[in-house]
Design a protein around this motif. Structure first.
Motif, PDB file in Angstrom:
ATOM      1  N   PHE A   1     -17.414  56.155 -17.575  1.00 25.03           N
ATOM      2  CA  PHE A   1     -18.460  56.353 -16.857  1.00 25.03           C
ATOM      3  C   PHE A   1     -17.662  57.042 -15.466  1.00 25.03           C
ATOM      4  CE2 PHE A   1     -20.861  55.852 -12.789  1.00 25.03           C
ATOM      5  CZ  PHE A   1     -22.270  56.464 -13.388  1.00 25.03           C
ATOM      6  N   ILE A   2     -18.428  58.215 -15.180  1.00 26.89           N
ATOM      7  CA  ILE A   2     -17.899  58.805 -13.919  1.00 26.89           C
ATOM      8  C   ILE A   2     -18.989  59.349 -13.177  1.00 26.89           C
ATOM      9  CG2 ILE A   2     -15.702  59.635 -14.495  1.00 26.89           C
ATOM     10  CD1 ILE A   2     -16.787  62.583 -14.975  1.00 26.89           C
ATOM     11  N   LYS A   3     -19.220  59.418 -11.773  1.00 25.31           N
ATOM     12  CA  LYS A   3     -19.969  59.856 -10.879  1.00 25.31           C
ATOM     13  C   LYS A   3     -20.897  60.923 -11.607  1.00 25.31           C
ATOM     14  CE  LYS A   3     -21.743  58.513  -6.703  1.00 25.31           C
ATOM     15  NZ  LYS A   3     -20.869  58.392  -5.519  1.00 25.31           N
ATOM     16  N   GLY A   4     -22.269  60.731 -11.689  1.00 22.23           N
ATOM     17  CA  GLY A   4     -23.087  61.960 -12.183  1.00 22.23           C
ATOM     18  C   GLY A   4     -23.449  61.725 -13.616  1.00 22.23           C
ATOM     19  N   ASP A   5     -22.572  60.863 -14.267  1.00 23.86           N
ATOM     20  CA  ASP A   5     -23.168  60.632 -15.649  1.00 23.86           C
ATOM     21  C   ASP A   5     -24.362  60.091 -15.893  1.00 23.86           C
ATOM     22  OD1 ASP A   5     -20.886  61.653 -16.574  1.00 23.86           O
ATOM     23  OD2 ASP A   5     -19.810  59.851 -17.345  1.00 23.86           O
ATOM     24  N   ALA A   6     -24.862  59.251 -14.937  1.00 25.69           N
ATOM     25  CA  ALA A   6     -26.375  58.686 -15.317  1.00 25.69           C
ATOM     26  C   ALA A   6     -27.532  59.629 -14.578  1.00 25.69           C
ATOM     27  CB  ALA A   6     -26.354  57.470 -14.500  1.00 25.69           C
ATOM     28  N   GLU A   7     -26.738  60.787 -13.984  1.00 29.24           N
ATOM     29  CA  GLU A   7     -27.892  61.678 -13.606  1.00 29.24           C
ATOM     30  C   GLU A   7     -29.037  62.152 -14.690  1.00 29.24           C
ATOM     31  OE1 GLU A   7     -29.005  63.725 -10.117  1.00 29.24           O
ATOM     32  OE2 GLU A   7     -27.239  62.353 -10.131  1.00 29.24           O
ATOM     33  N   GLY A   8     -30.292  61.953 -14.322  1.00 28.10           N
ATOM     34  CA  GLY A   8     -31.160  62.720 -15.296  1.00 28.10           C
ATOM     35  C   GLY A   8     -31.688  61.712 -16.428  1.00 28.10           C
ATOM     36  N   LEU A   9     -30.830  60.739 -16.601  1.00 26.51           N
ATOM     37  CA  LEU A   9     -31.276  59.869 -17.834  1.00 26.51           C
ATOM     38  C   LEU A   9     -32.659  59.133 -17.497  1.00 26.51           C
ATOM     39  CD1 LEU A   9     -27.901  57.903 -18.577  1.00 26.51           C
ATOM     40  CD2 LEU A   9     -28.887  59.935 -19.846  1.00 26.51           C
ATOM     41  N   VAL A  10     -32.913  58.922 -16.287  1.00 23.09           N
ATOM     42  CA  VAL A  10     -34.391  58.174 -16.013  1.00 23.09           C
ATOM     43  C   VAL A  10     -35.524  59.044 -16.654  1.00 23.09           C
ATOM     44  CG1 VAL A  10     -34.378  58.878 -13.578  1.00 23.09           C
ATOM     45  CG2 VAL A  10     -35.398  56.870 -14.495  1.00 23.09           C
TER      46      VAL A  10
ATOM     47  N   GLY B   1     -47.877  59.725 -23.212  1.00 19.57           N
ATOM     48  CA  GLY B   1     -48.552  58.973 -22.166  1.00 19.57           C
ATOM     49  C   GLY B   1     -47.881  57.991 -21.240  1.00 19.57           C
ATOM     50  N   LEU B   2     -46.722  58.163 -21.282  1.00 19.33           N
ATOM     51  CA  LEU B   2     -45.716  57.494 -20.308  1.00 19.33           C
ATOM     52  C   LEU B   2     -46.072  57.843 -18.653  1.00 19.33           C
ATOM     53  CD1 LEU B   2     -43.424  55.038 -20.802  1.00 19.33           C
ATOM     54  CD2 LEU B   2     -41.889  56.839 -19.688  1.00 19.33           C
ATOM     55  N   LYS B   3     -46.055  56.946 -17.777  1.00 16.92           N
ATOM     56  CA  LYS B   3     -46.447  57.042 -16.612  1.00 16.92           C
ATOM     57  C   LYS B   3     -45.356  56.960 -15.736  1.00 16.92           C
ATOM     58  CE  LYS B   3     -51.533  56.502 -16.687  1.00 16.92           C
ATOM     59  NZ  LYS B   3     -52.698  55.924 -15.958  1.00 16.92           N
ATOM     60  N   LEU B   4     -44.446  55.868 -15.944  1.00 17.10           N
ATOM     61  CA  LEU B   4     -43.198  55.321 -15.325  1.00 17.10           C
ATOM     62  C   LEU B   4     -42.022  55.177 -15.947  1.00 17.10           C
ATOM     63  CD1 LEU B   4     -42.504  54.001 -12.339  1.00 17.10           C
ATOM     64  CD2 LEU B   4     -43.409  51.816 -13.222  1.00 17.10           C
ATOM     65  N   SER B   5     -41.245  55.508 -15.570  1.00 19.68           N
ATOM     66  CA  SER B   5     -39.639  55.145 -15.947  1.00 19.68           C
ATOM     67  C   SER B   5     -38.746  54.602 -14.992  1.00 19.68           C
ATOM     68  CB  SER B   5     -39.148  56.530 -16.540  1.00 19.68           C
ATOM     69  OG  SER B   5     -37.757  56.277 -16.955  1.00 19.68           O
ATOM     70  N   ILE B   6     -37.891  53.657 -15.389  1.00 17.92           N
ATOM     71  CA  ILE B   6     -37.149  52.877 -14.135  1.00 17.92           C
ATOM     72  C   ILE B   6     -35.749  52.818 -14.915  1.00 17.92           C
ATOM     73  CG2 ILE B   6     -36.747  50.996 -12.810  1.00 17.92           C
ATOM     74  CD1 ILE B   6     -39.689  50.351 -12.786  1.00 17.92           C
ATOM     75  N   SER B   7     -34.806  53.137 -14.037  1.00 19.08           N
ATOM     76  CA  SER B   7     -33.176  53.001 -14.508  1.00 19.08           C
ATOM     77  C   SER B   7     -32.782  51.663 -13.589  1.00 19.08           C
ATOM     78  CB  SER B   7     -32.568  54.245 -14.298  1.00 19.08           C
ATOM     79  OG  SER B   7     -31.149  53.924 -14.160  1.00 19.08           O
TER      80      SER B   7
ATOM     81  N   VAL C   1     -31.286  51.366  -8.476  1.00 16.39           N
ATOM     82  CA  VAL C   1     -32.347  51.701  -9.134  1.00 16.39           C
ATOM     83  C   VAL C   1     -33.004  53.001  -8.976  1.00 16.39           C
ATOM     84  CG1 VAL C   1     -34.936  50.805  -9.381  1.00 16.39           C
ATOM     85  CG2 VAL C   1     -33.018  49.226  -8.738  1.00 16.39           C
ATOM     86  N   SER C   2     -33.462  53.639 -10.069  1.00 16.19           N
ATOM     87  CA  SER C   2     -34.217  55.010 -10.023  1.00 16.19           C
ATOM     88  C   SER C   2     -35.560  55.211 -10.720  1.00 16.19           C
ATOM     89  CB  SER C   2     -33.358  56.059 -10.587  1.00 16.19           C
ATOM     90  OG  SER C   2     -32.188  56.266  -9.887  1.00 16.19           O
ATOM     91  N   LEU C   3     -36.326  55.517 -10.005  1.00 14.92           N
ATOM     92  CA  LEU C   3     -38.034  55.524 -10.566  1.00 14.92           C
ATOM     93  C   LEU C   3     -38.472  56.926 -10.871  1.00 14.92           C
ATOM     94  CD1 LEU C   3     -37.769  53.194  -8.018  1.00 14.92           C
ATOM     95  CD2 LEU C   3     -39.669  52.422  -9.209  1.00 14.92           C
TER      96      LEU C   3
ATOM     97  N   ASN D   1     -43.355  60.945  -6.917  1.00 17.09           N
ATOM     98  CA  ASN D   1     -43.040  60.853  -8.441  1.00 17.09           C
ATOM     99  C   ASN D   1     -41.480  60.748  -8.575  1.00 17.09           C
ATOM    100  OD1 ASN D   1     -45.302  63.398  -8.772  1.00 17.09           O
ATOM    101  ND2 ASN D   1     -45.782  61.136  -9.410  1.00 17.09           N
ATOM    102  N   ALA D   2     -40.698  60.566  -7.542  1.00 19.34           N
ATOM    103  CA  ALA D   2     -39.241  60.513  -7.882  1.00 19.34           C
ATOM    104  C   ALA D   2     -38.579  59.612  -6.435  1.00 19.34           C
ATOM    105  CB  ALA D   2     -38.342  61.714  -7.872  1.00 19.34           C
ATOM    106  N   SER D   3     -38.291  58.402  -6.852  1.00 14.92           N
ATOM    107  CA  SER D   3     -37.849  57.525  -5.937  1.00 14.92           C
ATOM    108  C   SER D   3     -36.429  56.628  -6.346  1.00 14.92           C
ATOM    109  CB  SER D   3     -38.775  56.589  -5.354  1.00 14.92           C
ATOM    110  OG  SER D   3     -40.179  57.052  -4.965  1.00 14.92           O
ATOM    111  N   GLY D   4     -35.950  55.831  -5.297  1.00 21.05           N
ATOM    112  CA  GLY D   4     -35.095  54.889  -5.683  1.00 21.05           C
ATOM    113  C   GLY D   4     -34.925  53.937  -4.674  1.00 21.05           C
TER     114      GLY D   4
END
Length: 344
Positions: free
Chosen positions: A254-263, A271-277, A290-292, A315-318
């Protein structure tokens, strides 16, 4: 289309503050994302066009997939050059605070920023700004701080004098803070701005590829691992979450940025309303990032405030939890159950 956001008094003050300053700093938040870097680089380019000595100072590392942006080589990282950063904050005439609403968002740089004798201007789109500044430009409904930078420059009549070095980071910032214009991007002003940026002959398709098609093999394998092995889907609650431990991140280099967008990916579930990382910090124990992400009117910003010491947009928080990853998972379950009436 009228996209002005400053009153005449604010416009006059902005112009006066810039005119009076010789040494200017542009500062953004810790773990800078595309909007933080994009808005900072674009605003610095505008200030240089005004003949100013400008430095972009960031608290720490930004993702590799942003290093192609023009003038990133001029950015100073506070975590690597702390003494230089402290000196810059002491001698600056003017500091622009971009894309954060409270001083704690600059992390280790907070005290030096607060104590800086420079005049300060805040340009931001997050709720409830509490940065002490001589001028506050706050528009929470904006797609991004990069949008605000464009609108201020446009109102000041300077856009015609700028080129790709301004337009590219503005577009990149707007694009990344809306997930490729898939959320918080329904206002016509956004597309007016894009049409104007295109007059500077930017290649928006290449910008997209540079950001979203610029990952390592390890990142792609991490994505597959998360979706196959780690995703917890709660169909009765129209929600999903996943967790990543420090060991798992190391396994995928893992390097900085690799988790970007996964959430964002679980949102493809019908039908999904919420995704959390949930992601363990790679260095500090008992720290979970935490990303939401949500759709329609589900307030993931309120959930972030109530359960994850954070906040953000509808719709986009952390947020962050100073707990073990196991405790973070339990808190996430409680948060989902607490909001079940809005999710079901």
């Amino acid at each position: 289309m009228n996209i002005d956001i400053l009153s005449q008094d604010q416009l006059a003050l902005m112009d006066q503050l810039i005119s009076d300053a010789n040494t200017i700093l542009v500062v953004c938040h810790k773990s800078p994302d595309g909007d933080a870097i994009g808005s900072s680089l674009a605003w610095a380019e505008f200030l240089r066009m005004r003949g100013k000595d400008v430095t972009v100072l960031v608290p720490d590392q930004y993702p590799d997939f942003l290093k192609w942006l023009p003038n990133t080589e001029k950015i100073v990282r506070y975590d690597k050059h702390t003494e230089k950063g402290d000196m810059l904050l002491k001698i600056a005439d003017l500091v622009f605070c971009l894309d954060f609403n409270t001083p704690s968002r600059v992390d280790e740089m907070e005290q030096a920023l607060v104590n800086s004798p420079a005049k300060k201007v805040l340009i931001d789109h997050h709720l409830r700004p509490d940065v002490e500044a001589d001028l506050v430009v706050s528009l929470p409904e904006a797609s991004s701080t990069s949008e605000l930078v464009f609108r201020i420059v446009w109102q000041m009549g300077a856009f015609t004098q700028l080129d790709k070095a301004f337009a590219v980071p503005v577009y990149c910032g707007m694009m990344t803070d809306t997930g490729g214009f898939i959320y918080n991007s329904n206002r016509p002003e956004i597309y007016f701005i894009i049409s104007e940026l295109l007059t500077k002959r930017i290649d928006k398709d290449r910008i997209y590829r540079n950001v979203y098609h610029n990952y390592s093999e390890d990142r792609i394998r991490l994505m597959g691992y998360v979706m196959y092995e780690k995703l917890v889907y709660l169909p009765d609650y129209h929600a999903a979450f996943y967790s990543l431990t420090r060991d798992e991140l190391k396994r995928f280099n893992f390097i900085k940025g690799d988790a970007e967008g996964l959430v964002n990916i679980p949102q493809q579930i019908k039908g999904l309303k919420l995704s959390i990382s949930l992601r363990e910090d790679t260095d500090k124990p008992n720290l979970v990032w935490v990303s939401l992400r949500s759709v329609d009117d589900f307030p993931c910003n309120l959930m972030a405030e109530e359960f994850f010491n954070g906040g953000g947009h509808l719709n986009a928080s952390g947020g962050r939890l100073e707990t073990s990853i196991e405790e973070a998972i339990e808190i996430t379950k409680k948060a989902i159950y607490a909001y079940q009436n809005k999710l079901k």
